[in-house]
Design a protein around this motif. Structure first.
Motif, PDB file in Angstrom:
ATOM      1  N   VAL A 195       0.856  -1.186   0.000  1.00 37.57           N
ATOM      2  CA  VAL A 195       0.000   0.000   0.000  1.00 37.57           C
ATOM      3  C   VAL A 195       0.894   1.238   0.000  1.00 37.57           C
ATOM      4  O   VAL A 195       1.927   1.269   0.650  1.00 37.57           O
ATOM      5  N   LYS A 196       0.483   2.280  -0.739  1.00 31.77           N
ATOM      6  CA  LYS A 196       1.327   3.483  -0.831  1.00 31.77           C
ATOM      7  C   LYS A 196       1.285   4.347   0.424  1.00 31.77           C
ATOM      8  O   LYS A 196       2.069   5.264   0.570  1.00 31.77           O
ATOM      9  N   TYR A 197       0.366   4.052   1.343  1.00 35.65           N
ATOM     10  CA  TYR A 197       0.251   4.814   2.580  1.00 35.65           C
ATOM     11  C   TYR A 197       0.894   4.052   3.735  1.00 35.65           C
ATOM     12  O   TYR A 197       1.113   2.853   3.645  1.00 35.65           O
ATOM     13  N   GLY A 198       1.156   4.764   4.826  1.00 35.84           N
ATOM     14  CA  GLY A 198       1.788   4.104   5.959  1.00 35.84           C
ATOM     15  C   GLY A 198       1.521   4.785   7.278  1.00 35.84           C
ATOM     16  O   GLY A 198       2.458   5.113   8.003  1.00 35.84           O
ATOM     17  N   LEU A 199       0.257   5.011   7.607  1.00 37.39           N
ATOM     18  CA  LEU A 199      -0.049   5.659   8.881  1.00 37.39           C
ATOM     19  C   LEU A 199      -0.048   4.637  10.019  1.00 37.39           C
ATOM     20  O   LEU A 199       0.766   4.726  10.925  1.00 37.39           O
ATOM     21  N   CYS A 200      -0.946   3.679   9.987  1.00 41.01           N
ATOM     22  CA  CYS A 200      -1.095   2.738  11.103  1.00 41.01           C
ATOM     23  C   CYS A 200      -1.435   1.339  10.604  1.00 41.01           C
ATOM     24  O   CYS A 200      -1.904   1.169   9.486  1.00 41.01           O
ATOM     25  N   ALA A 201      -1.226   0.382  11.478  1.00 39.87           N
ATOM     26  CA  ALA A 201      -1.623  -1.001  11.216  1.00 39.87           C
ATOM     27  C   ALA A 201      -1.997  -1.637  12.538  1.00 39.87           C
ATOM     28  O   ALA A 201      -1.592  -1.164  13.601  1.00 39.87           O
ATOM     29  N   SER A 202      -2.762  -2.716  12.473  1.00 36.64           N
ATOM     30  CA  SER A 202      -3.110  -3.496  13.661  1.00 36.64           C
ATOM     31  C   SER A 202      -2.687  -4.931  13.443  1.00 36.64           C
ATOM     32  O   SER A 202      -2.866  -5.475  12.356  1.00 36.64           O
ATOM     33  N   VAL A 203      -2.138  -5.519  14.478  1.00 33.10           N
ATOM     34  CA  VAL A 203      -1.777  -6.941  14.472  1.00 33.10           C
ATOM     35  C   VAL A 203      -2.569  -7.603  15.589  1.00 33.10           C
ATOM     36  O   VAL A 203      -2.503  -7.166  16.731  1.00 33.10           O
ATOM     37  N   TRP A 204      -3.304  -8.629  15.219  1.00 33.20           N
ATOM     38  CA  TRP A 204      -4.126  -9.340  16.201  1.00 33.20           C
ATOM     39  C   TRP A 204      -3.646 -10.787  16.264  1.00 33.20           C
ATOM     40  O   TRP A 204      -3.786 -11.545  15.311  1.00 33.20           O
ATOM     41  N   THR A 205      -3.051 -11.161  17.389  1.00 35.16           N
ATOM     42  CA  THR A 205      -2.547 -12.516  17.564  1.00 35.16           C
ATOM     43  C   THR A 205      -2.328 -12.793  19.038  1.00 35.16           C
ATOM     44  O   THR A 205      -2.144 -11.873  19.833  1.00 35.16           O
ATOM     45  N   GLN A 206      -2.339 -14.075  19.400  1.00 30.69           N
ATOM     46  CA  GLN A 206      -2.010 -14.477  20.765  1.00 30.69           C
ATOM     47  C   GLN A 206      -0.532 -14.803  20.901  1.00 30.69           C
ATOM     48  O   GLN A 206      -0.042 -15.030  21.999  1.00 30.69           O
ATOM     49  N   ASN A 207       0.194 -14.810  19.787  1.00 31.41           N
ATOM     50  CA  ASN A 207       1.601 -15.168  19.760  1.00 31.41           C
ATOM     51  C   ASN A 207       2.446 -13.894  19.891  1.00 31.41           C
ATOM     52  O   ASN A 207       2.541 -13.107  18.955  1.00 31.41           O
ATOM     53  N   VAL A 208       3.057 -13.690  21.049  1.00 25.54           N
ATOM     54  CA  VAL A 208       3.811 -12.466  21.306  1.00 25.54           C
ATOM     55  C   VAL A 208       5.028 -12.354  20.390  1.00 25.54           C
ATOM     56  O   VAL A 208       5.364 -11.263  19.914  1.00 25.54           O
ATOM     57  N   TRP A 245      -0.575  -1.037  16.240  1.00 25.90           N
ATOM     58  CA  TRP A 245      -1.326  -1.420  17.431  1.00 25.90           C
ATOM     59  C   TRP A 245      -1.377  -2.934  17.471  1.00 25.90           C
ATOM     60  O   TRP A 245      -1.659  -3.584  16.461  1.00 25.90           O
ATOM     61  N   CYS A 246      -1.112  -3.503  18.636  1.00 26.14           N
ATOM     62  CA  CYS A 246      -1.118  -4.955  18.792  1.00 26.14           C
ATOM     63  C   CYS A 246      -2.230  -5.356  19.754  1.00 26.14           C
ATOM     64  O   CYS A 246      -2.202  -4.983  20.925  1.00 26.14           O
ATOM     65  N   ASN A 247      -3.195  -6.068  19.219  1.00 24.28           N
ATOM     66  CA  ASN A 247      -4.371  -6.521  19.974  1.00 24.28           C
ATOM     67  C   ASN A 247      -5.167  -5.362  20.561  1.00 24.28           C
ATOM     68  O   ASN A 247      -5.809  -5.488  21.608  1.00 24.28           O
ATOM     69  N   CYS A 248      -5.108  -4.232  19.897  1.00 33.20           N
ATOM     70  CA  CYS A 248      -5.890  -3.062  20.303  1.00 33.20           C
ATOM     71  C   CYS A 248      -5.950  -2.124  19.093  1.00 33.20           C
ATOM     72  O   CYS A 248      -5.349  -2.389  18.062  1.00 33.20           O
ATOM     73  N   TRP A 249      -6.667  -1.022  19.255  1.00 33.05           N
ATOM     74  CA  TRP A 249      -6.768  -0.049  18.167  1.00 33.05           C
ATOM     75  C   TRP A 249      -7.025   1.320  18.754  1.00 33.05           C
ATOM     76  O   TRP A 249      -7.771   1.468  19.726  1.00 33.05           O
ATOM     77  N   LEU A 250      -6.384   2.311  18.229  1.00 30.55           N
ATOM     78  CA  LEU A 250      -6.565   3.716  18.562  1.00 30.55           C
ATOM     79  C   LEU A 250      -6.191   4.059  20.006  1.00 30.55           C
ATOM     80  O   LEU A 250      -6.754   4.943  20.618  1.00 30.55           O
ATOM     81  N   VAL A 251      -5.245   3.318  20.552  1.00 31.97           N
ATOM     82  CA  VAL A 251      -4.710   3.638  21.870  1.00 31.97           C
ATOM     83  C   VAL A 251      -3.595   4.658  21.644  1.00 31.97           C
ATOM     84  O   VAL A 251      -2.721   4.452  20.816  1.00 31.97           O
ATOM     85  N   ARG A 252      -3.642   5.785  22.355  1.00 31.61           N
ATOM     86  CA  ARG A 252      -2.648   6.844  22.157  1.00 31.61           C
ATOM     87  C   ARG A 252      -2.075   7.291  23.479  1.00 31.61           C
ATOM     88  O   ARG A 252      -2.789   7.464  24.448  1.00 31.61           O
ATOM     89  N   ASP A 253      -0.792   7.488  23.488  1.00 34.20           N
ATOM     90  CA  ASP A 253      -0.092   8.149  24.580  1.00 34.20           C
ATOM     91  C   ASP A 253       0.546   9.368  23.935  1.00 34.20           C
ATOM     92  O   ASP A 253       1.382   9.233  23.041  1.00 34.20           O
ATOM     93  N   LEU A 254       0.156  10.546  24.348  1.00 33.09           N
ATOM     94  CA  LEU A 254       0.618  11.764  23.699  1.00 33.09           C
ATOM     95  C   LEU A 254       2.114  12.004  23.868  1.00 33.09           C
ATOM     96  O   LEU A 254       2.673  12.886  23.221  1.00 33.09           O
ATOM     97  N   ASN A 255       2.775  11.222  24.706  1.00 34.79           N
ATOM     98  CA  ASN A 255       4.224  11.307  24.830  1.00 34.79           C
ATOM     99  C   ASN A 255       4.950  10.470  23.779  1.00 34.79           C
ATOM    100  O   ASN A 255       6.154  10.557  23.645  1.00 34.79           O
ATOM    101  N   MET A 256       4.207   9.656  23.066  1.00 36.61           N
ATOM    102  CA  MET A 256       4.806   8.794  22.039  1.00 36.61           C
ATOM    103  C   MET A 256       4.626   9.427  20.666  1.00 36.61           C
ATOM    104  O   MET A 256       3.623  10.091  20.405  1.00 36.61           O
ATOM    105  N   PRO A 257       5.593   9.218  19.764  1.00 35.83           N
ATOM    106  CA  PRO A 257       5.463   9.763  18.408  1.00 35.83           C
ATOM    107  C   PRO A 257       4.250   9.180  17.687  1.00 35.83           C
ATOM    108  O   PRO A 257       3.933   8.008  17.856  1.00 35.83           O
ATOM    109  N   PHE A 258       3.582   9.998  16.888  1.00 38.81           N
ATOM    110  CA  PHE A 258       2.458   9.526  16.078  1.00 38.81           C
ATOM    111  C   PHE A 258       2.560  10.192  14.720  1.00 38.81           C
ATOM    112  O   PHE A 258       2.649  11.411  14.616  1.00 38.81           O
ATOM    113  N   GLY A 259       2.558   9.400  13.680  1.00 39.03           N
ATOM    114  CA  GLY A 259       2.626   9.938  12.334  1.00 39.03           C
ATOM    115  C   GLY A 259       2.783   8.814  11.337  1.00 39.03           C
ATOM    116  O   GLY A 259       2.772   7.639  11.697  1.00 39.03           O
ATOM    117  N   GLY A 260       2.935   9.193  10.087  1.00 39.63           N
ATOM    118  CA  GLY A 260       3.000   8.192   9.044  1.00 39.63           C
ATOM    119  C   GLY A 260       4.240   8.299   8.195  1.00 39.63           C
ATOM    120  O   GLY A 260       5.035   9.222   8.329  1.00 39.63           O
TER     121      GLY A 260
END
Length: 102
Positions: free
Chosen positions: A28-41, A57-72
């Motif tokens: 895909v030509k875009y690269g903002l976010c992805a989700s991985v859903w698995t029980q295998n760490v 995001w791993c086993n969750c979606w749209l969780v944000r900590d404003l101290n962490m970088p966010f972008g694409g």
């Protein structure tokens, strides 16, 4: 699945191999976010490292900590917001030297 959609949308596609999913996601030509859903760490970390996106995001979606970088990356853009990243992006450094005469 080649458009950047802003909204609560998900695409669910069956797959046979982990590498197939990574190739498909990275094509895909875009690269903002992805989700991985698995029980295998181990798989979580392995796949997250290979995905060409700014946030995974791993086993969750749209969780944000404003101290962490966010972008694409890719066509999504190459800037990140977050505590330190915002300081650098929204400010311009300037040096001012003053000599005081007595």
């Amino acid at each position: 699945m080649q458009d950047e959609i802003f909204g609560p949308v998900t695409c669910i596609v069956p797959f046979e191999a982990e590498e197939e999913v990574i190739i498909r996601a990275n094509s895909v030509k875009y690269g903002l976010c992805a989700s991985v859903w698995t029980q295998n760490v181990s798989r979580t970390h392995r796949v997250a490292q290979k995905l060409e996106v700014g946030t995974v995001w791993c086993n969750c979606w749209l969780v944000r900590d404003l101290n962490m970088p966010f972008g694409g990356i890719k066509a999504t853009g190459n800037s990140f917001d977050g505590l330190n990243e915002s300081f650098e992006f929204y400010t311009e450094p300037k040096s001012i030297y003053v000599k005081v005469y007595e």
